[in-house]
Design a protein around this motif. Structure first.
Motif, PDB file in Angstrom:
ATOM      1  N   PHE A 109       0.836  -1.204   0.000  1.00  0.00           N
ATOM      2  CA  PHE A 109       0.000   0.000   0.000  1.00  0.00           C
ATOM      3  C   PHE A 109       0.868   1.250   0.000  1.00  0.00           C
ATOM      4  N   VAL A 110       0.216   2.383  -0.218  1.00  0.00           N
ATOM      5  CA  VAL A 110       0.835   3.699  -0.067  1.00  0.00           C
ATOM      6  C   VAL A 110       0.028   4.443   0.988  1.00  0.00           C
ATOM      7  N   LEU A 111       0.711   5.008   1.988  1.00  0.00           N
ATOM      8  CA  LEU A 111       0.047   5.797   3.030  1.00  0.00           C
ATOM      9  C   LEU A 111       0.225   7.272   2.712  1.00  0.00           C
ATOM     10  N   LEU A 112      -0.876   8.014   2.729  1.00  0.00           N
ATOM     11  CA  LEU A 112      -0.851   9.471   2.609  1.00  0.00           C
ATOM     12  C   LEU A 112      -1.311  10.055   3.934  1.00  0.00           C
ATOM     13  N   ALA A 113      -0.601  11.050   4.427  1.00  0.00           N
ATOM     14  CA  ALA A 113      -0.991  11.719   5.675  1.00  0.00           C
ATOM     15  C   ALA A 113      -0.932  13.228   5.456  1.00  0.00           C
ATOM     16  N   GLN A 114      -2.023  13.906   5.794  1.00  0.00           N
ATOM     17  CA  GLN A 114      -2.125  15.351   5.580  1.00  0.00           C
ATOM     18  C   GLN A 114      -2.865  15.978   6.758  1.00  0.00           C
ATOM     19  N   PRO A 115      -2.349  17.080   7.333  1.00  0.00           N
ATOM     20  CA  PRO A 115      -3.094  17.758   8.406  1.00  0.00           C
ATOM     21  C   PRO A 115      -4.472  18.197   7.906  1.00  0.00           C
ATOM     22  N   ASN A 116      -5.479  18.077   8.780  1.00  0.00           N
ATOM     23  CA  ASN A 116      -6.843  18.388   8.337  1.00  0.00           C
ATOM     24  C   ASN A 116      -7.472  19.553   9.099  1.00  0.00           C
ATOM     25  N   GLY A 117      -6.685  20.326   9.819  1.00  0.00           N
ATOM     26  CA  GLY A 117      -7.220  21.517  10.458  1.00  0.00           C
ATOM     27  C   GLY A 117      -8.089  21.253  11.668  1.00  0.00           C
ATOM     28  N   GLY A 118      -7.729  20.270  12.484  1.00  0.00           N
ATOM     29  CA  GLY A 118      -8.439  20.033  13.734  1.00  0.00           C
ATOM     30  C   GLY A 118      -9.672  19.167  13.636  1.00  0.00           C
ATOM     31  N   ARG A 119      -9.811  18.361  12.605  1.00  0.00           N
ATOM     32  CA  ARG A 119     -10.987  17.490  12.479  1.00  0.00           C
ATOM     33  C   ARG A 119     -10.772  16.129  13.116  1.00  0.00           C
ATOM     34  N   GLY A 120      -9.671  15.921  13.796  1.00  0.00           N
ATOM     35  CA  GLY A 120      -9.406  14.635  14.428  1.00  0.00           C
ATOM     36  C   GLY A 120      -8.739  13.658  13.476  1.00  0.00           C
ATOM     37  N   LYS A 121      -8.620  12.420  13.923  1.00  0.00           N
ATOM     38  CA  LYS A 121      -8.022  11.383  13.083  1.00  0.00           C
ATOM     39  C   LYS A 121      -9.083  10.838  12.145  1.00  0.00           C
ATOM     40  N   ARG A 122      -8.825  10.991  10.852  1.00  0.00           N
ATOM     41  CA  ARG A 122      -9.753  10.475   9.851  1.00  0.00           C
ATOM     42  C   ARG A 122      -8.993   9.542   8.919  1.00  0.00           C
ATOM     43  N   PHE A 123      -9.713   8.609   8.312  1.00  0.00           N
ATOM     44  CA  PHE A 123      -9.052   7.709   7.386  1.00  0.00           C
ATOM     45  C   PHE A 123      -9.914   7.457   6.161  1.00  0.00           C
ATOM     46  N   GLY A 124      -9.242   7.100   5.083  1.00  0.00           N
ATOM     47  CA  GLY A 124      -9.911   6.728   3.853  1.00  0.00           C
ATOM     48  C   GLY A 124      -9.123   5.628   3.170  1.00  0.00           C
TER      49      GLY A 124
END
Length: 119
Positions: A26-41
């Motif tokens: 797999f490839v993991l992408l991680a990007q800050p989301n401006g305080g929306r908590g830990k989200r995943f897709g």
């Protein structure tokens, strides 16, 4: 802390601008989301296989993320896993170890170099 799921295409595209860590399955992408908590897709393209194969891979990825993100995920970040060829045959414990390593690299800001565009 509950995990939420990324559903909007714009959020997936925004994650693509973040840190990219490639692993064999797999490839993991991680990007800050401006305080929306830990989200995943999770995303798996049609190049990987038919619908049965893609859905099985997505179920495995979701289980991996639900198990590891609460403790090891980056706070206030979107995490996206992109399926790669061969990810469906990989051992689940091995993929878990790879995810832990990828999350620690992303937390340290040590992403892979940007992708080269095909001409």
């Amino acid at each position: 802390m509950t995990l939420s799921t990324i559903r909007k295409r714009a959020d997936f595209l925004a994650a693509n601008r973040g840190v990219r860590v490639a692993r064999p399955g797999f490839v993991l992408l991680a990007q800050p989301n401006g305080g929306r908590g830990k989200r995943f897709g999770v995303t798996v393209t049609k190049k990987i296989g038919n619908a049965v194969v893609r859905n099985r891979m997505k179920r495995r990825f979701r289980e991996l993320l639900r198990g590891e993100l609460p403790q090891r995920g980056l706070p206030d970040h979107d995490h996206v896993l992109i399926g790669r060829e061969g990810g469906i045959e990989r051992d689940f414990a091995l993929m878990r170890d790879e995810l832990v390593a990828a999350l620690s690299r992303a937390a340290a800001g040590k992403g892979d170099p940007p992708r080269r565009r095909k001409r």
